[in-house]
Design an enzyme around this catalytic site. Structure first.
Site, short mmCIF file in Angstrom:
data_model
loop_
_atom_site.label_atom_id
_atom_site.label_comp_id
_atom_site.label_asym_id
_atom_site.label_seq_id
_atom_site.Cartn_x
_atom_site.Cartn_y
_atom_site.Cartn_z
CB ALA A 208 -4.94 -5.59 0.31
CD GLU A 209 -4.55 1.58 2.01
OE1 GLU A 209 -4.20 1.56 1.10
OE2 GLU A 209 -5.43 2.17 2.73
CB SER A 210 -7.58 -2.61 6.47
OG SER A 210 -7.76 -1.13 6.33
#
Ligand SMILES: Cc1cc2nc3c(=O)[nH]c(=O)nc-3n(C[C@H](O)[C@H](O)[C@H](O)COP(=O)(O)OP(=O)(O)OC[C@H]3O[C@@H](n4cnc5c(N)ncnc54)[C@H](O)[C@@H]3O)c2cc1C
Length: 503
Positions: A208-210
């Site tokens: 999700a972060e990337s």
């Protein structure tokens, strides 16, 4: 219209109030502290104001979607996209910059870790297929029955998401470098779990972060409860701060109200937003097994089908936090940065397995002025250092925290913030003992730990007990901690509550 009481004005309670009031329900919030927001707060001193708890905004679409469903005007929050997302400083001197864009990130990885960019693309490709299913199955629905969790479809999905392995082991199949394995598994620390103990299902976090970026709220995450409570008050929601709920009333298997300030109040339903392990103490003791009274008598008086088993919970890790105001800025530094020790794995094993703090542990630094010019007075900065430590509130934090903070500030000065120590104008330290004093379970910062035995169906559910009219939302309730996830849990609890009210 139903009358609903919310116990606790944390993000879960405020979100539930937003969604319930949007649906025309009459809502009253009881908050024991002098302000709402719980962990989402500011530390302030003179001209300096910095977030006390959350700083990293993940899953902005989830957050915005829930606020929109709650009827909050769309431009109420100004989210700032961090690009680069963050920077990870390894002890070897290597630095991994996380950037937006798959090709750009793969190139950046190849630059520092030749030949490893393809592993990142493979990880993102696999997770792009699994994330939507994982989100729908594990973040967006409650598990009222075991068989809902252990459905054939979920079992297949859990196996694909490598729930049976640890997060660190799951990402290890994509990267050869230990440093990259750290960089794509340290995200479990955001919810107080060790990468080697948190189930592989949490690969959804680094993905999700990337995929969706790291953001920050202009002015700080601490603005969020203020924005929410303004909206709630404008809708006529009552917010009683400085008011502790001392007990919940259960009659004939239904929660019918609460006691606050020694006074009993009746409600159609109650939504509990405190630390989940503390809910038992608010309920009549005879509802739980392990008491002398006979089961049958309890069943007759409570209306419950059987006694409820008392919960045993493991707290998440704790934090030592250093808040600082400085008379200079570091414009070349990113908003979100991680500084890792020689071996993050060894460091975290010391912490999570032995309950010890390494001489020089890993830490995260929040430097909001890098992206938000208004974060501090012109030319000055506020900084926030988060050091994961054992949750234990009984350690001698007075003796430990000062020297630990000194070592971390010294290290940060050498590795990313030149001139830091001489520029300090304000400094405040917070420890697990403070967290414990504020009511955080076991002194942990993130609710109950994200371990397999406390996940999915094994975590307390939005409808936690076979008691009608009683719901729960918050970091220790399914689907778990982190602001957008807690909001998602509040949304689930409200859906369940509304379903029951309509029956
Ligand atoms: C240091 C730190 C860093 C974090 N970093 C991030 C991050 O970067 N990004 C992110 O998304 N998340 C982060 N989090 C996690 C996030 O802050 C939490 O998951 C979230 O705020 C928890 O919300 P909650 O609804 O559980 O409420 P809480 O914050 O637990 O609030 C519950 C409220 O209920 C009140 N209450 C409890 N019992 C009673 C009672 N009997 N009567 C009346 N009131 C009661 C309490 O006083 C409190 O105000 C961080 C947390 C910490 C501590």
């Amino acid at each position: 219209m139903s009358r609903v009481a919310i116990v606790g004005g944390g993000i879960g309670g405020l979100t539930a109030a937003l969604l319930l009031s949007r649906q025309g329900q009459q809502v009253v919030i009881y908050e024991r502290a002098g302000r709402v927001g719980g962990r989402v707060a500011f530390e302030e001193e003179g001209p300096y104001r910095v977030d006390q708890g959350p700083t990293i905004v993940l899953l902005p679409e989830m957050l915005n979607g829930i606020l929109e469903e709650g009827g909050l005007p769309p431009d109420s929050l100004e989210l700032l996209r961090c690009d680069p997302l963050c920077r990870i400083h390894f002890r070897s001197g290597r630095v991994l910059t996380k950037v937006a864009g798959l090709a750009e990130q793969a190139a950046e990885i190849d630059r520092e870790f030749p030949g490893e960019g393809s592993g990142f693309l493979r990880f993102m490709g696999d997770m792009a297929r699994l994330f939507p299913q994982g989100k729908a199955s594990f973040l967006e629905q409650p598990f009222n029955r075991r068989r809902e969790f252990f459905s054939p479809a979920n079992l297949v999905l859990m196996s694909r998401l490598r729930a049976y392995r640890s997060l660190r082991s799951a990402v290890s199949s994509y990267f050869r470098s230990e440093e990259l394995r750290d960089a794509f598994s340290l995200q479990s620390l955001y919810i107080g779990g060790a990468p080697f103990r948190t189930p592989g299902i949490y690969t959804m976090l680094p993905y999700a972060e990337s995929a969706f970026g790291i953001w920050m709220l202009k002015g700080g995450y601490g603005q969020l409860p203020q924005i929410l409570s303004r909206e709630l008050l404008s809708r006529g929601v009552e917010i009683h701060t400085g008011t502790e709920v001392e007990g919940l009333t259960v009659e004939d298997g239904r929660c019918t109200g609460l006691t606050a300030g020694g006074v009993k109040h009746s409600y159609d339903a109650v939504l509990y937003n405190g630390e989940f392990p503390q809910l038992e103490a608010l309920l009549p003791a005879q509802l739980f097994s392990g008491n002398a009274a006979a089961d049958s008598a309890v069943q007759r008086s409570s209306g419950a089908r059987g006694r409820i088993k008392r919960g045993r919970y493991q707290p998440s890790s704790g934090c030592v936090l250093i808040y600082a105001g400085t008379d200079r800025r570091w414009p070349e530094s990113e908003t979100h940065q991680f500084f890792l020790p020689d071996s993050l794995n060894d460091n975290l094993r010391e912490l999570f397995d032995q309950g010890r703090i390494s001489q020089l542990p890993s830490y995260y630094v929040f430097n909001p002025a890098a992206i938000d010019d208004t974060a501090a007075p012109p030319g000055q900065s506020v900084l926030y250092f988060l050091i994961p430590v054992p949750a234990d509130p009984d350690m001698d934090w007075e003796a430990i925290a000062g020297p630990l903070a000194e070592r971390v500030l010294e290290d940060a000065e050498q590795r990313g913030f030149p001139g830091l120590k001489a520029s300090l104008r304000w400094k405040k330290i917070r420890t697990p003992a403070d967290a414990h004093k504020d009511g955080l379970y076991g002194g942990g910062s993130f609710g109950i730990a994200p371990v397999l035995s406390q996940l999915g169906v094994f975590r307390p559910q939005p409808r936690p007990y076979p008691i009608k009219g009683l719901y729960a939302a918050g970091a220790s309730v399914h689907p778990g901690g982190g602001v957008p996830i807690v909001m998602q849990g509040a949304r689930m609890a409200v859906h369940e509550l509304m379903k029951e009210m309509k029956q």
